[in-house]
Write a protein that holds these residues in place. Structure first.
Motif, PDB file in Angstrom:
ATOM      1  N   MET A 119     -16.015  26.042  62.714  1.00 47.34           N
ATOM      2  CA  MET A 119     -17.235  25.424  62.193  1.00 47.34           C
ATOM      3  C   MET A 119     -17.080  25.046  60.732  1.00 47.34           C
ATOM      4  O   MET A 119     -17.460  23.936  60.315  1.00 47.34           O
ATOM      5  CB  MET A 119     -18.416  26.375  62.367  1.00 47.34           C
ATOM      6  N   ASN A 123     -17.109  21.270  59.246  1.00 54.60           N
ATOM      7  CA  ASN A 123     -18.082  20.870  58.228  1.00 54.60           C
ATOM      8  C   ASN A 123     -17.387  20.218  57.027  1.00 54.60           C
ATOM      9  O   ASN A 123     -17.844  19.199  56.498  1.00 54.60           O
ATOM     10  CB  ASN A 123     -18.876  22.097  57.772  1.00 54.60           C
ATOM     11  N   GLN A 124     -16.270  20.795  56.609  1.00 59.82           N
ATOM     12  CA  GLN A 124     -15.527  20.219  55.489  1.00 59.82           C
ATOM     13  C   GLN A 124     -14.911  18.875  55.859  1.00 59.82           C
ATOM     14  O   GLN A 124     -14.900  17.934  55.051  1.00 59.82           O
ATOM     15  CB  GLN A 124     -14.427  21.195  55.047  1.00 59.82           C
ATOM     16  N   TYR A 126     -16.082  16.710  58.111  1.00 63.43           N
ATOM     17  CA  TYR A 126     -17.141  15.709  58.161  1.00 63.43           C
ATOM     18  C   TYR A 126     -17.618  15.337  56.759  1.00 63.43           C
ATOM     19  O   TYR A 126     -18.019  14.190  56.510  1.00 63.43           O
ATOM     20  CB  TYR A 126     -18.313  16.221  58.983  1.00 63.43           C
ATOM     21  N   SER A 127     -17.567  16.296  55.838  1.00 66.04           N
ATOM     22  CA  SER A 127     -18.006  16.027  54.476  1.00 66.04           C
ATOM     23  C   SER A 127     -17.070  15.070  53.754  1.00 66.04           C
ATOM     24  O   SER A 127     -17.513  14.191  53.014  1.00 66.04           O
ATOM     25  CB  SER A 127     -18.109  17.340  53.695  1.00 66.04           C
ATOM     26  N   SER A 134     -25.768  14.812  54.858  1.00 64.61           N
ATOM     27  CA  SER A 134     -25.725  16.257  54.647  1.00 64.61           C
ATOM     28  C   SER A 134     -26.749  16.997  55.506  1.00 64.61           C
ATOM     29  O   SER A 134     -26.564  18.180  55.797  1.00 64.61           O
ATOM     30  CB  SER A 134     -25.975  16.571  53.170  1.00 64.61           C
ATOM     31  N   ARG A 137     -24.975  17.094  59.040  1.00 64.03           N
ATOM     32  CA  ARG A 137     -23.615  17.634  59.062  1.00 64.03           C
ATOM     33  C   ARG A 137     -23.532  19.043  59.647  1.00 64.03           C
ATOM     34  O   ARG A 137     -22.613  19.326  60.449  1.00 64.03           O
ATOM     35  CB  ARG A 137     -23.028  17.602  57.659  1.00 64.03           C
ATOM     36  N   PRO A 138     -24.445  19.964  59.301  1.00 63.68           N
ATOM     37  CA  PRO A 138     -24.328  21.309  59.896  1.00 63.68           C
ATOM     38  C   PRO A 138     -24.409  21.302  61.421  1.00 63.68           C
ATOM     39  O   PRO A 138     -23.674  22.048  62.088  1.00 63.68           O
ATOM     40  CB  PRO A 138     -25.504  22.065  59.274  1.00 63.68           C
ATOM     41  N   ALA A 141     -21.092  20.116  62.773  1.00 67.25           N
ATOM     42  CA  ALA A 141     -20.056  21.129  62.574  1.00 67.25           C
ATOM     43  C   ALA A 141     -20.207  22.280  63.557  1.00 67.25           C
ATOM     44  O   ALA A 141     -19.217  22.764  64.125  1.00 67.25           O
ATOM     45  CB  ALA A 141     -20.109  21.650  61.136  1.00 67.25           C
ATOM     46  N   GLY A 214     -23.606  29.286  62.589  1.00 63.80           N
ATOM     47  CA  GLY A 214     -23.840  28.114  61.756  1.00 63.80           C
ATOM     48  C   GLY A 214     -24.925  28.343  60.726  1.00 63.80           C
ATOM     49  O   GLY A 214     -24.854  27.825  59.606  1.00 63.80           O
ATOM     50  N   LEU A 218     -23.335  27.735  57.240  1.00 68.49           N
ATOM     51  CA  LEU A 218     -23.470  26.295  56.999  1.00 68.49           C
ATOM     52  C   LEU A 218     -24.899  25.859  56.727  1.00 68.49           C
ATOM     53  O   LEU A 218     -25.180  24.662  56.684  1.00 68.49           O
ATOM     54  CB  LEU A 218     -22.926  25.520  58.222  1.00 68.49           C
ATOM     55  N   PHE A 220     -27.317  25.893  58.683  1.00 70.56           N
ATOM     56  CA  PHE A 220     -27.891  25.240  59.850  1.00 70.56           C
ATOM     57  C   PHE A 220     -29.201  25.947  60.190  1.00 70.56           C
ATOM     58  O   PHE A 220     -29.233  27.160  60.390  1.00 70.56           O
ATOM     59  CB  PHE A 220     -26.912  25.311  61.024  1.00 70.56           C
TER      60      PHE A 220
END
Length: 310
Positions: A119, A123-124, A126-127, A134, A137-138, A141, A214, A218, A220
């Motif tokens: 995860m 996330n990184q 996709y960033s 943003s 994104r969570p 991920a 998450g 993250l 989420f």
């Protein structure tokens, strides 16, 4: 009733089991009483800490949106991971090395990595490599990590379920001229589904619970993250944990109940006594067998015992 793993207890064993059961029940009651008393002394049973859960604001503002995100992430992961795991599991059984080896590498690689690390990496990725906002994104991920890990585990479940079937199933299908894809889709997979279903359901329960990872790393906004915000506003940490735990228990109970119902339905669907033929059809079958040397089945039933050729 005796079995390979369990012998029928005798009189002494029965008495010992009763004693152990009574002792365990007493200890459990004492533990629950101690927990109740401790919570009461700390003020965790005060009505002010539990009253938010009987009001609509706590649910509509915190718990229900968090529950919706949990179900959304879990549903997306299930929908993607199930077919992907089936494809990878079947690919690992392929006779072609160029299919079997890459599938095995993918399964073993992602099965060995913790889902939380997947995860965070997603996330990184996709960033830095995508234009996903943003806010979204969570979710991406979390779903990516759940899919990569659980598809690998489900692939092993599919492979083990197919290999658990008797080899005679494959040999009989090949003997009547079925191709490999036909054997897999028409013979092996339908039978293996019933065998695999309990393990698949267990993995789906894991998917639902792992959505909480998450929220931990993250941000989420799933159910546990929403609980944290609710507890900060109402100062009811322990009650909020208890309520969220009950929600997870209910969700997983519904999931396992549906799976049990489906498994029973599949098992009942496989039971058949054969179709009964009318008398005219039986007479016609018998005449055909007598004139043309065909094999005569049991009178009145398709798939009956094979008779002698005249």
């Amino acid at each position: 009733m005796s079995s390979v793993l369990y012998d029928t207890p005798g009189p002494r064993a029965k008495r010992r089991n009763v004693i152990f059961s009574v002792v365990f029940a007493v200890l459990m009651v004492l533990l629950l009483w101690w927990v109740w008393q401790t919570m009461s002394e700390k003020g965790q049973l005060d009505s002010a800490k539990w009253s938010p859960f009987v009001e609509s604001q706590a649910w509509t503002t915190y718990l229900l949106p968090g529950l919706g995100n949990t179900l959304k992430a879990a549903a997306l992961a299930m929908v993607i991971a199930l077919p992907l795991g089936a494809v990878l599991g079947i690919a690992r059984l392929s006779d072609h090395r160029w299919v079997r080896v890459p599938a095995g590498v993918i399964v073993e690689f992602f099965r060995a990595i913790p889902v939380l690390l997947l995860m965070v990496f997603a996330n990184q990725f996709y960033s830095e490599s995508t234009q996903i906002s943003s806010d979204e994104r969570p979710l991406y991920a979390v779903v990516t990590g759940l899919v990569l890990y659980n598809a690998s585990v489900l692939a092993e479940i599919v492979r083990a379920g197919i290999l658990s079937l008797p080899k005679g199933q494959t040999e009989a299908a090949q003997a009547i001229g079925l191709r490999k894809t036909q054997v897999m889709s028409s013979i092996l997979l339908p039978q293996a589904v019933t065998v695999m279903l309990p393990a698949i359901v267990s993995q789906l329960v894991v998917i639902v619970k792992d959505t909480a990872l998450g929220g931990a790393m993250l941000n989420f906004t799933e159910l546990l993250t929403a609980r944290k915000t609710l507890a900060a506003n109402y100062a009811n940490v322990i009650p909020s944990f208890i309520v969220v735990a009950i929600i997870f228990i209910v969700l997983n109970f519904i999931l396992t109940s549906l799976a049990s119902w489906l498994e029973d339905r599949l098992r009942r669907g496989k039971k058949s006594t054969g179709a009964v033929l009318p008398a005219a059809a039986v007479a016609g079958t018998a005449a055909t067998g007598a004139d043309g040397g065909g094999v005569i089945g049991a009178p009145g039933v398709i798939g009956g015992d094979v008779g002698d050729k005249p």
